[in-house]
Design an enzyme around this catalytic site. Structure first.
Site, PDB file in Angstrom:
ATOM      1  N   ARG A   1      -2.701  -5.586  -8.710  1.00 26.24           N
ATOM      2  CA  ARG A   1      -1.966  -6.722  -8.606  1.00 26.24           C
ATOM      3  C   ARG A   1      -2.404  -7.595  -9.563  1.00 26.24           C
ATOM      4  NH1 ARG A   1      -2.808  -8.013  -2.761  1.00 26.24           N
ATOM      5  NH2 ARG A   1      -4.502  -8.729  -3.873  1.00 26.24           N
TER       6      ARG A   1
ATOM      7  N   LYS B   1     -16.767  -7.653   6.066  1.00 25.51           N
ATOM      8  CA  LYS B   1     -15.647  -8.261   6.284  1.00 25.51           C
ATOM      9  C   LYS B   1     -15.354  -7.918   7.793  1.00 25.51           C
ATOM     10  CE  LYS B   1     -12.611  -7.181   2.622  1.00 25.51           C
ATOM     11  NZ  LYS B   1     -11.270  -7.307   2.193  1.00 25.51           N
TER      12      LYS B   1
ATOM     13  N   HIS C   1       0.824  -1.393   0.015  1.00 21.14           N
ATOM     14  CA  HIS C   1       0.027   0.022  -0.222  1.00 21.14           C
ATOM     15  C   HIS C   1       0.828   1.251   0.055  1.00 21.14           C
ATOM     16  CE1 HIS C   1      -3.147  -2.540   2.355  1.00 21.14           C
ATOM     17  NE2 HIS C   1      -3.433  -2.537   1.190  1.00 21.14           N
TER      18      HIS C   1
ATOM     19  N   SER D   1      -2.865  -7.601   2.726  1.00 26.53           N
ATOM     20  CA  SER D   1      -3.251  -7.296   4.145  1.00 26.53           C
ATOM     21  C   SER D   1      -3.647  -8.858   4.732  1.00 26.53           C
ATOM     22  CB  SER D   1      -4.355  -6.426   4.548  1.00 26.53           C
ATOM     23  OG  SER D   1      -3.882  -5.171   4.093  1.00 26.53           O
TER      24      SER D   1
END
Lengths: 161, 161, 161, 161, 161, 161
Positions: free
Chosen positions: A92, A42, A18, A129
Site C-alpha cells: 500500500r 501482536k 487481502h 485489518s
C-alpha cells in the site's frame, strides 16, 4: 513446474484488500500458498485456527490457492515448497514499502528467497485489518470491506466482550 | 450557514502545535469544534476530562471554538453537527500523511465526510505530545512548547509518580 | 580540540550496521562517545549493563571510541562533554529520517546541540536490532549480522526462555 | 459570507481526478474558483485559453464553480477574492505532498493565505495529466480517465502533429 | 506454460543494478523479455539500437533472457507475448515506488496487466544510469558499476564530444 | 588538524536557508569550504562567478568559511583538502534525502568520502533557490528569504529580461 507464490500475513482478519491480492496472484502464478502467521508480538483478535478457517472459506472459489498456518521463519516455508517459490506481498504505502523491503532483503540474505511486490488496487488502498477492527469496535459498518462471513465473525467476537 | 471544522485528536496534552492549527482553523472556518477522543489503544497521561479542561483553557480566547469530548466513530460526530462539517487535521510528516490519508479515505467511504489537511507551521514541525512528555519525563524544559497551564499540569503529574 | 561525535542508541543488541556507523565516525571525528540509552518505553532483551559490555567488546579495537551508559536527556550528555560535541546518527529509511529529524530539531531547540546524520552503508540497510532478534527467535542464523560475541549472547538469552 | 476555495492547477488537460476534487470542493465550500495557471517552465500541450475552455465545459454542471485563467502569484488571486479565500488542492502521493507543503508554507509566509489539502479519491490515485498525455500519445485509450470532450481534444491535437 | 517476466527500461546504458534484477528475474521466471524503450521525452546518450546491443552482450550468458526494442504502450507488448506475462521492475527508493505504482495501476486499468516489483539489491541501491553518466562525464571511474563493454562505450561516446 | 566541512551546491542564488546551514557548520567544524558547482544540466540564472561573489559577501562575517567555485567530481575536491574533509549537506524533505543518500553512497564508493547531513532549520524548510526565483519572477517579495544583496541582484537580473 511453475512458480509458487507464497502470500504471508497475519490476516486478523482477512479483508477484501487481502483477497484482491490473493485473487490476482492466483491468476498470475501457477500455485498460491496463503500462509497465516503466528505473530508473537501482536495480540490477535482471532486465533491462528480461526484466521485460517476464515481464509479457507474466503479462498474456496480459487482452485490453485491453498491456505496453511505457519510458525517459524518464512524462508523455511518457502524452501519446503516443491519447485521454486517466491514470497508475494501486496503493498500500500511508503511506510509499508520500507518495512517490507527490509524484510525482503533479510529473506534474500538468509536463504536466497525472492520477494515480489504487487501494488494494492487503488480501491483498497485505505484498508487494513487493524482499521477494520477499529471501525467495527466503534460500531461502524464494515460490510463491503470484508467478506460476509468475516463480518459475522467480527460481530460475534465483539459481542462476547 | 458556513462550514464547521471538526478538529479531532487525543491532545494528551495539547501543545502549541495543536493550538497553531486550531487558531488558523478558527480564522479560516466559521465554527471550529475541537474533539478530544478516547483512545482505547493508548495509555494516556491525562484523563479525557483533564485533556478537555486543558483544551478549554487554551482555546478560551477564540470565540468560535468549542471543545468537546467524544467516544465513538468520528464520522458520527461529523454528521451530528448542524449544517455541513469537515474534519480538519494538521499534518507534519510523510508518515503522518499516509496514516491520515488512510483514515480520511475510510471516513469518506463510511459516511461521505471530507477531511481537509492544513500543513503544520514549520515552527512546530518537530513538536508532538509524545515528544513533549518524553522531554518532560527526562527533566527537560518544555516551556514555549505548551501553554503555561499545561506545563504546570505536566510537572504536577510527573511529581505524583 | 576537535569535535566529539556522540552516537546514541538502545543497542539491544549492537549489530554490524551500528558498528559500521561507529567505525566510520571514529575515522571521521577526533573522538567518539557511544551512549547506550535506557529506553523506558521499550522492553529490552538485554540489560543496559549487558548492552554496554557487548558494545565495549565490539569497539575495543577503536582507540578513540568510548562506550558509556546514559539515563536522561541526550542534550545534557552532549553539553557535559569537554569541547564541542554533536550527535551523530546513522540513517536507513525515510521513516527513520522523519523521526530522527524531529528529535534533531527538538535537541537543537532544547540546547543548541547539532545532529549530523551519516547514511547507513547499503550493505546493512536492511539490518536492525529488532529484526535480528526476530530472526534469532525463529531459529534463523544471524552470523554475519552481529559480532560473534553478540550472537553467542543472543543464543544464551533465547535458551534461558 | 462563506469561504471561497481556490483550486489552482495547470490542467493540461483537466482529468477526472481533477474533477473529483473540484466536485467535492463544490459540495464542501460555498464558492469554488478554479484557476488555470500559466506555467512558464513547462511546455503545455494546450494553450491557457483551450485549458480554460475545457475546464468550463467540464464544470458547467456545478453552479458554485467559476473558472478563471491566471498569470502571477497565486496569493494575489487569493487576496483579490471577496471575503475569505483558501487554496484547496488535491493530493496524491508523498512527493506531491512535499512539494505542495513547501508551496503552502511559502504562500502562508508571503500573504497569510492558508492551503487546505483534500486527499485524492483512491479511484484516481494513479491519474495525472502527464500520464494521460503519455498514454494518448502511444495510442492508448484514455476514455474514462478524462471527460469525453477532453478526449476528443486530445485526439485532435495528436492528429495535428 | 510458465509466466513471462517483461523487464522494461530505457537502459541508457545498462548498469550492474539492472543486471542484478534481470539475473534474479531469469532465475525466478521461466522466460524473461528485456524491453529497451524509446523514451521521446528524454535525450538519450545512446541510440535505441546501441542500448539493445549493449544489453544483448550483457545478457548473453542467460539462456532464458531475450532482449527486444520497443516503441509504444508497454501493455501492448505484454499482451503480444505467448502465454501469460507480467511486468517486472526493480525498485530502489520511495520516489521510484510512487511513480512506478502509478504506472502499474495505469497498466492494470488499461489492459489488466500486472506489475511485480523486485527490491534492488542493497549493493546497487545507489546506482542509476543517469548517475553513472554524470560520474563518467566528470572523469570518475565507473568500473564495477557497469559491465566492461559498457564502460568502453561510455568512454568512446564521451571522447567524441 | 580538525575536520573540514565541504558544503557543495549550485547556490543560484544563495538563500537564508543555505546560510543557516553554512553558519551552523562554521560553528560545528573547524573549517568550512563552500563549493559553488557548475551544473551543466541546469540553466542557471546567475553565472558561476556571480554566484561565488554573492556567497562571498554573504559569508564574509564567518572567519573559518572559504568560498570556492568548482567544476568536476566533488570527491576530487574533498581529497584535495589538507587534512580530513567530509561533505556536509542540509536536508529538507524526503525526496531530497533519497537523492542525497544516493549521491552520498556513490561518493563513498568512488573515494571513501563521507557525507554528513544537517537537518534544515524548520524556519527555512519551505525555502529553495528555485522557489525564490519563481516568486521573484512573479513579482513577489523575497526580502527575508535571501540576503539583501541577493535580493538586489535578483531584481536587477529580472529587470534585464
Amino acid at each position: 513446474m511453475g512458480l509458487t507464490a507464497l502470500c504471508p500475513g497475519t490476516f486478523d482478519p482477512v479483508t477484501n484488500g487481502h483477497l484482491d491480492i490473493i485473487g490476482r496472484a492466483s491468476q498470475t502464478f501457477e500455485t498460491v500458498v496463503v500462509a497465516a502467521l503466528e505473530n508473537p508480538s501482536k495480540q490477535a483478535m482471532f486465533t491462528l485456527e480461526e484466521r485460517v478457517a476464515m481464509l479457507k472459506e474466503a479462498c474456496s472459489g480459487m482452485s490453485n490457492v491453498t491456505v496453511v498456518s505457519f510458525r517459524g521463519l518464512l524462508v523455511d516455508l518457502a524452501r519446503s515448497q516443491e519447485g521454486d517459490a517466491a514470497i508475494v506481498k501486496g503493498l500500500r504505502a511508503v511506510s509499508d514499502y520500507e518495512y517490507e523491503i527490509q524484510m525482503a532483503q533479510m529473506n534474500h540474505r538468509l536463504a536466497g528467497v525472492e520477494t515480489l511486490f504487487m501494488p494494492t488496487s487503488p480501491k483498497w488502498s485505505f484498508l487494513s485489518s487493524s482499521l477494520v477492527k477499529e471501525v467495527a469496535q466503534l460500531g461502524g459498518n464494515v460490510s463491503g470491506l470484508v467478506p460476509d462471513h468475516v463480518r459475522t465473525a467480527l460481530d460475534d467476537r465483539l459481542e462476547e466482550r
